[in-house]
Design a protein around this motif. Structure first.
Motif, PDB file in Angstrom:
ATOM      1  N   TYR A   1       0.840  -1.198   0.000  1.00  0.00           N
ATOM      2  CA  TYR A   1       0.000   0.000   0.000  1.00  0.00           C
ATOM      3  C   TYR A   1       0.878   1.253   0.000  1.00  0.00           C
ATOM      4  O   TYR A   1       0.642   2.188  -0.767  1.00  0.00           O
ATOM      5  CB  TYR A   1      -0.911  -0.022   1.233  1.00  0.00           C
ATOM      6  CG  TYR A   1      -1.771   1.203   1.408  1.00  0.00           C
ATOM      7  CD1 TYR A   1      -3.064   1.238   0.909  1.00  0.00           C
ATOM      8  CD2 TYR A   1      -1.306   2.317   2.095  1.00  0.00           C
ATOM      9  CE1 TYR A   1      -3.863   2.354   1.082  1.00  0.00           C
ATOM     10  CE2 TYR A   1      -2.093   3.434   2.277  1.00  0.00           C
ATOM     11  CZ  TYR A   1      -3.370   3.456   1.763  1.00  0.00           C
ATOM     12  OH  TYR A   1      -4.161   4.569   1.936  1.00  0.00           O
ATOM     13  N   ALA A   2       1.912   1.263   0.862  1.00  0.00           N
ATOM     14  CA  ALA A   2       2.812   2.416   0.956  1.00  0.00           C
ATOM     15  C   ALA A   2       3.570   2.629  -0.356  1.00  0.00           C
ATOM     16  O   ALA A   2       3.744   3.776  -0.798  1.00  0.00           O
ATOM     17  CB  ALA A   2       3.782   2.231   2.116  1.00  0.00           C
TER      18      ALA A   2
ATOM     19  N   GLY B   1       2.493   1.784  -3.317  1.00  0.00           N
ATOM     20  CA  GLY B   1       1.505   2.323  -4.246  1.00  0.00           C
ATOM     21  C   GLY B   1       1.188   3.782  -3.973  1.00  0.00           C
ATOM     22  O   GLY B   1       1.015   4.578  -4.896  1.00  0.00           O
ATOM     23  N   ARG B   2       1.124   4.136  -2.720  1.00  0.00           N
ATOM     24  CA  ARG B   2       0.836   5.524  -2.347  1.00  0.00           C
ATOM     25  C   ARG B   2       1.976   6.438  -2.810  1.00  0.00           C
ATOM     26  O   ARG B   2       1.742   7.538  -3.272  1.00  0.00           O
ATOM     27  CB  ARG B   2       0.657   5.613  -0.839  1.00  0.00           C
ATOM     28  CG  ARG B   2       0.236   6.942  -0.362  1.00  0.00           C
ATOM     29  CD  ARG B   2      -1.051   6.807   0.351  1.00  0.00           C
ATOM     30  NE  ARG B   2      -1.468   8.094   0.869  1.00  0.00           N
ATOM     31  CZ  ARG B   2      -2.631   8.291   1.354  1.00  0.00           C
ATOM     32  NH1 ARG B   2      -3.491   7.294   1.412  1.00  0.00           N
ATOM     33  NH2 ARG B   2      -2.982   9.453   1.788  1.00  0.00           N
ATOM     34  N   ARG B   3       3.204   5.952  -2.681  1.00  0.00           N
ATOM     35  CA  ARG B   3       4.373   6.771  -3.017  1.00  0.00           C
ATOM     36  C   ARG B   3       4.684   6.737  -4.514  1.00  0.00           C
ATOM     37  O   ARG B   3       4.978   7.760  -5.111  1.00  0.00           O
ATOM     38  CB  ARG B   3       5.582   6.262  -2.219  1.00  0.00           C
ATOM     39  CG  ARG B   3       6.889   6.887  -2.573  1.00  0.00           C
ATOM     40  CD  ARG B   3       6.976   8.319  -2.042  1.00  0.00           C
ATOM     41  NE  ARG B   3       8.292   8.875  -2.272  1.00  0.00           N
ATOM     42  CZ  ARG B   3       8.594   9.656  -3.309  1.00  0.00           C
ATOM     43  NH1 ARG B   3       7.698   9.963  -4.193  1.00  0.00           N
ATOM     44  NH2 ARG B   3       9.817  10.126  -3.431  1.00  0.00           N
TER      45      ARG B   3
ATOM     46  N   GLY C   1       2.701   5.080  -6.982  1.00  0.00           N
ATOM     47  CA  GLY C   1       1.542   4.508  -7.663  1.00  0.00           C
ATOM     48  C   GLY C   1       1.523   4.578  -9.168  1.00  0.00           C
ATOM     49  O   GLY C   1       1.586   3.548  -9.839  1.00  0.00           O
TER      50      GLY C   1
ATOM     51  N   ARG D   1      -2.508  -0.529  -5.830  1.00  0.00           N
ATOM     52  CA  ARG D   1      -3.563   0.259  -6.499  1.00  0.00           C
ATOM     53  C   ARG D   1      -4.424   0.984  -5.488  1.00  0.00           C
ATOM     54  O   ARG D   1      -4.817   2.123  -5.704  1.00  0.00           O
ATOM     55  CB  ARG D   1      -4.445  -0.652  -7.351  1.00  0.00           C
ATOM     56  CG  ARG D   1      -3.787  -1.094  -8.631  1.00  0.00           C
ATOM     57  CD  ARG D   1      -4.752  -1.860  -9.465  1.00  0.00           C
ATOM     58  NE  ARG D   1      -5.728  -0.914 -10.011  1.00  0.00           N
ATOM     59  CZ  ARG D   1      -6.311  -1.045 -11.176  1.00  0.00           C
ATOM     60  NH1 ARG D   1      -6.047  -2.086 -11.913  1.00  0.00           N
ATOM     61  NH2 ARG D   1      -7.171  -0.158 -11.603  1.00  0.00           N
TER      62      ARG D   1
ATOM     63  N   GLY E   1      -3.434   1.943  -2.542  1.00  0.00           N
ATOM     64  CA  GLY E   1      -2.601   3.032  -2.030  1.00  0.00           C
ATOM     65  C   GLY E   1      -2.528   4.184  -3.016  1.00  0.00           C
ATOM     66  O   GLY E   1      -2.606   5.349  -2.632  1.00  0.00           O
ATOM     67  N   ALA E   2      -2.382   3.871  -4.297  1.00  0.00           N
ATOM     68  CA  ALA E   2      -2.325   4.905  -5.331  1.00  0.00           C
ATOM     69  C   ALA E   2      -3.642   5.671  -5.406  1.00  0.00           C
ATOM     70  O   ALA E   2      -3.661   6.852  -5.738  1.00  0.00           O
ATOM     71  CB  ALA E   2      -1.998   4.282  -6.687  1.00  0.00           C
TER      72      ALA E   2
ATOM     73  N   HIS F   1      -5.336   6.418  -2.870  1.00  0.00           N
ATOM     74  CA  HIS F   1      -5.425   7.123  -1.580  1.00  0.00           C
ATOM     75  C   HIS F   1      -6.628   6.691  -0.750  1.00  0.00           C
ATOM     76  O   HIS F   1      -7.306   7.514  -0.142  1.00  0.00           O
ATOM     77  CB  HIS F   1      -5.432   8.640  -1.797  1.00  0.00           C
ATOM     78  CG  HIS F   1      -4.155   9.146  -2.393  1.00  0.00           C
ATOM     79  ND1 HIS F   1      -3.034   9.343  -1.649  1.00  0.00           N
ATOM     80  CD2 HIS F   1      -3.824   9.456  -3.680  1.00  0.00           C
ATOM     81  CE1 HIS F   1      -2.058   9.768  -2.434  1.00  0.00           C
ATOM     82  NE2 HIS F   1      -2.511   9.838  -3.678  1.00  0.00           N
ATOM     83  N   LYS F   2      -6.868   5.390  -0.730  1.00  0.00           N
ATOM     84  CA  LYS F   2      -7.917   4.855   0.141  1.00  0.00           C
ATOM     85  C   LYS F   2      -7.477   5.056   1.588  1.00  0.00           C
ATOM     86  O   LYS F   2      -6.285   5.075   1.881  1.00  0.00           O
ATOM     87  CB  LYS F   2      -8.138   3.359  -0.129  1.00  0.00           C
ATOM     88  CG  LYS F   2      -8.634   3.051  -1.518  1.00  0.00           C
ATOM     89  CD  LYS F   2     -10.033   3.550  -1.712  1.00  0.00           C
ATOM     90  CE  LYS F   2     -10.544   3.153  -3.087  1.00  0.00           C
ATOM     91  NZ  LYS F   2     -11.871   3.654  -3.352  1.00  0.00           N
TER      92      LYS F   2
ATOM     93  N   PHE G   1      -6.053   4.606   5.074  1.00  0.00           N
ATOM     94  CA  PHE G   1      -5.130   3.582   5.535  1.00  0.00           C
ATOM     95  C   PHE G   1      -5.720   2.739   6.657  1.00  0.00           C
ATOM     96  O   PHE G   1      -5.537   1.525   6.692  1.00  0.00           O
ATOM     97  CB  PHE G   1      -3.806   4.213   5.985  1.00  0.00           C
ATOM     98  CG  PHE G   1      -2.771   3.198   6.359  1.00  0.00           C
ATOM     99  CD1 PHE G   1      -2.192   2.393   5.398  1.00  0.00           C
ATOM    100  CD2 PHE G   1      -2.385   3.038   7.677  1.00  0.00           C
ATOM    101  CE1 PHE G   1      -1.238   1.440   5.732  1.00  0.00           C
ATOM    102  CE2 PHE G   1      -1.429   2.093   8.027  1.00  0.00           C
ATOM    103  CZ  PHE G   1      -0.858   1.303   7.050  1.00  0.00           C
TER     104      PHE G   1
END
Length: 184
Positions: free
Chosen positions: A57-58, A60-62, A64, A111, A113-114, A116-117, A119
């Motif tokens: 998740y991290a 993907g967030r960073r 993504g 995905r 994370g990208a 921005h769901k 956390f």
């Protein structure tokens, strides 16, 4: 060591190389009963799965958009799209599906994370999905024993057999419908 394998199987790109299930099953089946704490193994498996999902998740967030444009991500796109973007499934359904399909295991959390769901909701859903997956893999392997090692190749063949059978039946049904339409 098993925790590291489960975490690695949850990271983008690595699930294609590292599948945790066969390793977990082999360790459980080949270890003498009583020498391996099943409860400890379940806890380690679940915690490692949640940690792996959180790391994915991290990532993907960073990273993504760049990560999801990679060649491997595009190859897994059809499966990840079905797992992560199906509106009727939501985050919980996506995480349940990705736990059972190793190539999607790293990309679905990335995905999410990208996208921005939230956390906190992600970790809660991941914990539930990992709990069910970890219990099924560890308890199933423990209960199945060595017979499970012989059954796995047979079970692995069922998926393509069902797919081919479905295509044959659909093709015959379509051919019959066209024949009936042409006769009318």
């Amino acid at each position: 060591m098993l925790a590291a394998i489960v975490v690695a199987s949850s990271l983008p790109v690595l699930p294609i190389v590292v599948a945790a299930e066969p390793i977990l099953m082999t360790v459980i089946v080949l270890s003498p009963h009583g020498r391996l704490s099943v409860v400890a193994l379940v806890i380690v498996t679940i915690a490692a799965a949640v940690l792996g999902d959180a790391l994915s998740y991290a990532v993907g967030r960073r990273f993504g958009p760049r990560l999801l444009r990679t060649h491997l991500a595009r190859r897994a796109k059809r499966i990840t799209r079905k797992a992560a973007a199906a509106p009727h499934r939501g985050m919980m359904g996506a995480l349940f599906v990705q736990r059972w399909i190793p190539p999607t295991r790293g990309f679905v959390p990335a995905r999410l994370g990208a996208a921005h769901k939230p956390f906190g909701a992600f970790v809660a859903c991941s914990a539930v999905a990992s709990l069910v997956w970890g219990l099924a893999i560890v308890a199933g392997s423990y209960a199945g024993g060595s017979a499970l090692l012989f059954a796995m190749p047979v079970l692995a063949l069922l998926v393509p057999i069902v797919g081919v059978t479905r295509r044959v039946v659909t093709a015959r049904r379509d051919r019959s419908a066209r024949s009936a339409a042409a006769a009318v």
